[in-house]
Design an enzyme around this catalytic site. Structure first.
Site, mmCIF file in Angstrom:
data_model
loop_
_atom_site.group_PDB
_atom_site.id
_atom_site.type_symbol
_atom_site.label_atom_id
_atom_site.label_comp_id
_atom_site.label_asym_id
_atom_site.label_seq_id
_atom_site.Cartn_x
_atom_site.Cartn_y
_atom_site.Cartn_z
ATOM 1 N N HIS A 68 -21.569 -20.607 16.266
ATOM 2 C CA HIS A 68 -22.363 -20.233 15.088
ATOM 3 C C HIS A 68 -21.606 -19.279 14.151
ATOM 4 O O HIS A 68 -21.524 -19.512 12.946
ATOM 5 C CB HIS A 68 -23.668 -19.550 15.493
ATOM 6 C CG HIS A 68 -24.536 -20.397 16.392
ATOM 7 N ND1 HIS A 68 -24.626 -21.754 16.285
ATOM 8 C CD2 HIS A 68 -25.368 -20.059 17.411
ATOM 9 C CE1 HIS A 68 -25.466 -22.219 17.191
ATOM 10 N NE2 HIS A 68 -25.927 -21.207 17.894
ATOM 11 N N ARG B 21 -36.144 -37.832 34.955
ATOM 12 C CA ARG B 21 -35.665 -38.304 36.259
ATOM 13 C C ARG B 21 -36.785 -38.384 37.301
ATOM 14 O O ARG B 21 -36.744 -39.197 38.209
ATOM 15 C CB ARG B 21 -34.573 -37.341 36.736
ATOM 16 C CG ARG B 21 -33.659 -37.866 37.817
ATOM 17 C CD ARG B 21 -32.401 -37.015 37.880
ATOM 18 N NE ARG B 21 -32.739 -35.594 37.934
ATOM 19 C CZ ARG B 21 -32.868 -34.900 39.051
ATOM 20 N NH1 ARG B 21 -32.705 -35.480 40.223
ATOM 21 N NH2 ARG B 21 -33.148 -33.617 39.028
ATOM 22 N N ASP C 265 -21.417 -18.268 23.654
ATOM 23 C CA ASP C 265 -22.729 -18.778 23.232
ATOM 24 C C ASP C 265 -22.912 -18.711 21.716
ATOM 25 O O ASP C 265 -23.537 -19.593 21.126
ATOM 26 C CB ASP C 265 -23.823 -17.953 23.930
ATOM 27 C CG ASP C 265 -25.220 -18.498 23.685
ATOM 28 O OD1 ASP C 265 -25.371 -19.735 23.692
ATOM 29 O OD2 ASP C 265 -26.150 -17.697 23.476
ATOM 30 N N LYS D 233 -28.037 -9.845 21.763
ATOM 31 C CA LYS D 233 -29.419 -10.056 22.201
ATOM 32 C C LYS D 233 -30.088 -8.699 22.361
ATOM 33 O O LYS D 233 -29.426 -7.687 22.533
ATOM 34 C CB LYS D 233 -29.435 -10.806 23.532
ATOM 35 C CG LYS D 233 -28.863 -12.213 23.409
ATOM 36 C CD LYS D 233 -29.635 -13.204 24.244
ATOM 37 C CE LYS D 233 -29.075 -14.607 24.095
ATOM 38 N NZ LYS D 233 -29.710 -15.399 23.047
ATOM 39 N N GLU E 73 -30.555 -10.856 17.559
ATOM 40 C CA GLU E 73 -31.731 -11.457 18.208
ATOM 41 C C GLU E 73 -32.507 -10.377 18.938
ATOM 42 O O GLU E 73 -31.917 -9.423 19.448
ATOM 43 C CB GLU E 73 -31.288 -12.496 19.228
ATOM 44 C CG GLU E 73 -30.534 -13.653 18.631
ATOM 45 C CD GLU E 73 -30.314 -14.726 19.686
ATOM 46 O OE1 GLU E 73 -31.213 -15.552 19.862
ATOM 47 O OE2 GLU E 73 -29.275 -14.701 20.342
ATOM 48 N N LYS F 45 -23.615 -27.531 21.329
ATOM 49 C CA LYS F 45 -22.666 -26.450 21.566
ATOM 50 C C LYS F 45 -23.199 -25.583 22.712
ATOM 51 O O LYS F 45 -24.387 -25.664 23.000
ATOM 52 C CB LYS F 45 -22.454 -25.608 20.313
ATOM 53 C CG LYS F 45 -23.689 -25.022 19.631
ATOM 54 C CD LYS F 45 -24.530 -23.961 20.207
ATOM 55 C CE LYS F 45 -24.005 -22.814 20.934
ATOM 56 N NZ LYS F 45 -25.044 -21.974 21.562
ATOM 57 N N HIS G 227 -26.595 -25.900 15.432
ATOM 58 C CA HIS G 227 -27.827 -25.960 14.635
ATOM 59 C C HIS G 227 -27.814 -24.975 13.458
ATOM 60 O O HIS G 227 -28.581 -25.129 12.519
ATOM 61 C CB HIS G 227 -29.079 -25.807 15.514
ATOM 62 C CG HIS G 227 -29.354 -24.400 15.951
ATOM 63 N ND1 HIS G 227 -28.771 -23.841 17.046
ATOM 64 C CD2 HIS G 227 -30.155 -23.440 15.441
ATOM 65 C CE1 HIS G 227 -29.192 -22.599 17.187
ATOM 66 N NE2 HIS G 227 -30.046 -22.325 16.225
#
Ligand code: BG6
Length: 486
Positions: free
Chosen positions: A237, A45, A232, A336, A213, A145, A175
């Site tokens: 997933h 942009r 998330d 996480k 993670e 997603k 993914h």
């Protein structure tokens, strides 16, 4: 069949584009998967981004591909594919005519529009594509997603896209479905007789699906705090992996057949009623702790807000109400700032019905099939076997190991590469159907609503651990628990 294509990336300077999409296309190009004449139109942009776009992409490739895979020469050849585009996605007066002109004479080619932007812009973007007659029969749209925030918002987005594209032109990415070992899971299940008769409640004790993670917010605080781990990671997933593990064999490995089976699993998930949620779901939030020997801040400090109840960890005990899976717990876990980065599916079989080794001082360990997606890609089968050289009744657990990380190729195939090339080739098997999104939200929504209604506070856990201790209580038997295979 490979075809010449125009891949358009809306949100070309964003994180997703730079970290995942560009490296994926760079690999694909150097693996000769892009037919001559194909182009990647990268939209931005701001004039300053437009002027420096190729430099930005070059820097991203340097950072996000392996050093051995990047060279000046390779960059030069790849950069020929790139077409920077200056465009305001919302305002049709700003750049859209010049953008439309770029497609003159290329009407018959495959066109893939990748919306790597906020869902709130999807509508305007589709509208503008349509007004400029850019949506052809061989056009596809790719979206990320999580689709929406709940069932209702997901349906709104789906409805908007459906006004401009047919369902078979819409590619919803998760993914995780592009990861090599996930495909191997299908191969393992549906091409080996061995597993066919033991893939059910008669032989399987329980299944664990974990995605851990080490990273924290990675600069995505705005998105993440509004979403949390449930939206998330679990809604997409984890539930997708669960579907692939639990679904019946599709008639063929084709998009519609696979989707029908996945939807059946999602619809068979035992609904979480209010009274089940506290017993079957644990949510957590990390506080400061040590990850890989380094002290990292807690979630609230990283966020810069001391109020948030957002969960960075979820563990669930779920059940699938059908004949195959009656009574088998599926333990799902993600978080996480956990101890290790790892993603795996562990199928734990039942104990042998009668132990003929009564004297053995060591109890027989149950067989386990471990399908590891990360950090290494491997499939292992844990068996009991005789300890060679010792007395007959001395057994020990041994592992049959199918390690894919040793099978090296010049370039690795990333999940995004696989999925982008599938979208270009028109193969939607590894993408999510609208009805899957709907069914997944329908299962997840009541849990989130319950948390909101009861003002549920997440359990705190130290960064660098496996999450709140309460997650261990989901296991009924003391001898069971989360399996750490790292
Ligand atoms: C994304 C989530 O979908 O998956 C991120 O939005 C998460 O929060 C990421 O970090 C994990 O993907 P991978 O492939 O690194 O395990």
């Amino acid at each position: 069949m490979k075809q010449v294509f125009d891949l358009v990336i809306f949100g070309g300077t964003g994180d997703l584009s730079m970290r995942k999409l560009m490296p994926a296309m760079y690999y694909a190009f150097h693996q000769k998967k892009c037919i001559d004449g194909s182009r990647i139109l990268v939209c931005c942009r701001k004039q300053s981004d437009f002027d420096s776009l190729k430099d930005q992409i070059k820097a991203a490739l340097k950072s996000y591909t392996k050093t051995s895979e990047f060279s000046e020469e390779r960059w030069q050849s790849f950069s020929q594919l790139l077409v920077p585009v200056l465009l305001d996605l919302i305002d049709i007066e700003k750049g859209w005519q010049a953008f439309a002109d770029l497609f003159e004479g290329r009407e018959e080619l495959v066109r893939v529009f990748y919306l790597a932007v906020m869902p709130s812009i999807y509508g305007a973007c589709c509208e503008n594509l349509s007004q400029k007659d850019l949506i052809t029969p061989s056009s596809r749209i790719v979206v990320e997603k999580p689709l929406g925030y709940d069932h209702e918002t997901a349906e709104e987005i789906n409805e908007t896209m459906a006004n401009f594209f047919q369902e078979n032109q819409i590619y919803r990415i998760d993914h995780y479905l592009g990861k090599e070992t996930v495909q191997n899971l299908l191969a393992l299940r549906f091409s080996n007789f061995l597993f066919e008769n033991i893939w059910d409640c008669k032989a399987i004790d329980h299944i664990q699906i974990s995605i851990g993670e080490q990273v924290g917010l990675e600069g995505r605080a705005g998105f993440y705090d509004g979403a949390g781990a449930m939206r998330d990671m679990v809604q997409n997933h984890l539930l997708q992996l669960l579907c692939l593990v639990a679904m019946e064999s599709p008639n063929k490995l084709q998009a519609d057949d696979v989707r029908i089976e996945k939807i059946k699993v999602l619809k068979a998930l035992k609904p979480m009623l209010d009274e089940h949620i506290d017993k079957n779901v644990v949510r957590g939030q990390y506080v400061s702790g040590s990850v890989n020997g380094e002290i990292v801040p807690g979630y609230l400090d990283e966020l810069g807000d001391h109020e948030s109840n957002t969960e960075t960890f979820v563990a669930i005990r779920a059940f699938i109400e059908n004949w195959r899976w009656a009574g088998v717990p599926f333990y799902l876990r993600t978080g996480k700032r956990l101890k290790h980065r790892s993603a795996e599916i562990i199928v734990q079989f039942k104990d042998v019905t009668h132990n003929v080794y009564p004297d053995i001082n060591q109890k027989l360990k149950p067989n386990r099939l471990i399908i590891q997606l990360q950090p290494d890609e491997k499939i292992q089968l844990q068996l009991m076997a005789k300890d060679i050289g010792k007395e007959d009744n001395v057994l020990k657990p041994m592992t049959l190991n199918l390690d894919f990380s040793t099978q090296n190729s010049d370039f690795k195939t990333t999940a995004y590469q696989r999925l982008l090339m599938d979208a270009i080739d028109g193969n939607s098997t590894l993408f999510i159907h609208r009805d899957e999104v709907k069914a997944a939200w329908r299962w997840v929504d009541p849990i989130i609503e319950h948390w909101q209604e009861t003002n549920n506070k997440p359990e705190l856990y130290k960064a660098g651990t496996w999450g709140p201790a309460k997650a261990d209580d989901l296991f009924k038997r003391k001898s069971q628990g989360w399996i750490d295979i790292t």
